[in-house]
Design a protein around this motif. Structure first.
Motif, short mmCIF file in Angstrom:
data_model
loop_
_atom_site.label_atom_id
_atom_site.label_comp_id
_atom_site.label_asym_id
_atom_site.label_seq_id
_atom_site.Cartn_x
_atom_site.Cartn_y
_atom_site.Cartn_z
N ASP A 26 0.83 -1.21 0.00
CA ASP A 26 0.00 0.00 0.00
C ASP A 26 0.86 1.25 0.00
OD1 ASP A 26 -2.27 -1.59 0.06
OD2 ASP A 26 -2.61 -1.33 2.23
N TRP A 27 1.93 1.24 0.80
CA TRP A 27 2.82 2.40 0.87
C TRP A 27 3.48 2.65 -0.48
CZ3 TRP A 27 7.95 3.61 0.20
CH2 TRP A 27 8.36 4.85 0.69
N ILE A 28 3.97 1.60 -1.12
CA ILE A 28 4.61 1.72 -2.43
C ILE A 28 3.62 2.30 -3.44
CG2 ILE A 28 5.55 0.42 -4.39
CD1 ILE A 28 7.54 0.70 -2.10
N GLU A 29 2.38 1.82 -3.41
CA GLU A 29 1.36 2.32 -4.34
C GLU A 29 1.14 3.82 -4.18
OE1 GLU A 29 -1.99 -0.32 -3.60
OE2 GLU A 29 -1.70 -1.12 -5.63
N LYS A 30 1.19 4.30 -2.93
CA LYS A 30 0.93 5.73 -2.67
C LYS A 30 2.14 6.61 -2.93
CE LYS A 30 -1.29 4.56 1.30
NZ LYS A 30 -1.56 4.77 2.70
N GLU A 31 3.32 6.11 -2.64
CA GLU A 31 4.50 6.97 -2.59
C GLU A 31 5.38 6.98 -3.84
OE1 GLU A 31 5.11 9.16 -0.18
OE2 GLU A 31 3.30 8.52 0.87
N LEU A 32 5.36 5.92 -4.62
CA LEU A 32 6.29 5.85 -5.74
C LEU A 32 5.58 6.00 -7.08
CD1 LEU A 32 8.73 3.04 -4.57
CD2 LEU A 32 8.99 5.49 -4.40
N PRO A 33 6.30 6.47 -8.09
CA PRO A 33 5.71 6.63 -9.42
C PRO A 33 5.48 5.27 -10.10
CG PRO A 33 8.04 7.14 -9.49
CD PRO A 33 7.70 6.91 -8.05
N ALA A 34 4.78 5.29 -11.20
CA ALA A 34 4.44 4.06 -11.94
C ALA A 34 5.69 3.29 -12.37
CB ALA A 34 3.58 4.38 -13.14
N LEU A 35 6.76 4.01 -12.66
CA LEU A 35 8.05 3.37 -12.98
C LEU A 35 9.04 3.74 -11.88
CD1 LEU A 35 8.27 4.08 -16.80
CD2 LEU A 35 7.64 1.94 -15.67
N ILE A 36 9.56 2.73 -11.23
CA ILE A 36 10.48 2.93 -10.11
C ILE A 36 11.91 2.85 -10.63
CG2 ILE A 36 11.24 2.04 -7.89
CD1 ILE A 36 8.42 0.79 -7.61
N ASP A 37 12.65 3.92 -10.44
CA ASP A 37 14.07 3.96 -10.83
C ASP A 37 14.85 3.08 -9.85
OD1 ASP A 37 16.81 4.64 -10.99
OD2 ASP A 37 16.31 6.59 -11.83
N THR A 38 15.44 2.02 -10.36
CA THR A 38 16.11 1.05 -9.49
C THR A 38 17.42 1.59 -8.89
OG1 THR A 38 17.19 -0.01 -11.38
CG2 THR A 38 15.09 -0.95 -10.63
N ALA A 39 18.03 2.56 -9.53
CA ALA A 39 19.26 3.14 -8.97
C ALA A 39 18.92 4.07 -7.81
CB ALA A 39 20.03 3.88 -10.05
N THR A 40 17.96 4.93 -8.03
CA THR A 40 17.55 5.88 -7.00
C THR A 40 16.95 5.17 -5.79
OG1 THR A 40 17.10 7.56 -8.67
CG2 THR A 40 16.08 7.89 -6.53
N ASN A 41 16.23 4.10 -6.03
CA ASN A 41 15.51 3.40 -4.97
C ASN A 41 16.13 2.05 -4.61
OD1 ASN A 41 13.07 5.19 -4.54
ND2 ASN A 41 13.07 4.93 -6.75
N ALA A 42 17.41 1.88 -4.89
CA ALA A 42 18.08 0.60 -4.65
C ALA A 42 18.00 0.18 -3.19
CB ALA A 42 19.53 0.67 -5.10
N SER A 43 18.26 1.09 -2.27
CA SER A 43 18.22 0.75 -0.85
C SER A 43 16.82 0.35 -0.41
CB SER A 43 18.70 1.93 0.00
OG SER A 43 20.04 2.19 -0.25
#
Length: 69
Positions: A26-43
């Protein structure tokens, strides 16, 4: 613009839900864009236990570019 490695949010959410991690999904659905940048969000992806190398081929959109921050 630069070439980015992105993964579809729907695949990440489905992976989390399959593990009964509905709150995190649910948190991911609300907070991240439709395409998740794997470098920016690696952690974040590592913390969630998402191994981007093991995701299904449909997780990867074609020809994605993002604006540098």
């Amino acid at each position: 613009m630069t070439k980015a490695t992105c993964v579809r949010k729907t695949v990440v959410v489905a992976t989390l839900r399959s593990r009964d991690l509905h709150g995190r999904a649910d948190w991911i659905e609300k907070e991240l864009p439709a395409l998740i940048d794997t470098a920016t969000n690696a952690s974040l992806l590592r913390t969630l236990g998402i191994n981007v190398d093991a995701l299904a081929p449909d997780a990867w959109p074609d020809n994605v570019t993002v604006e540098p921050r």
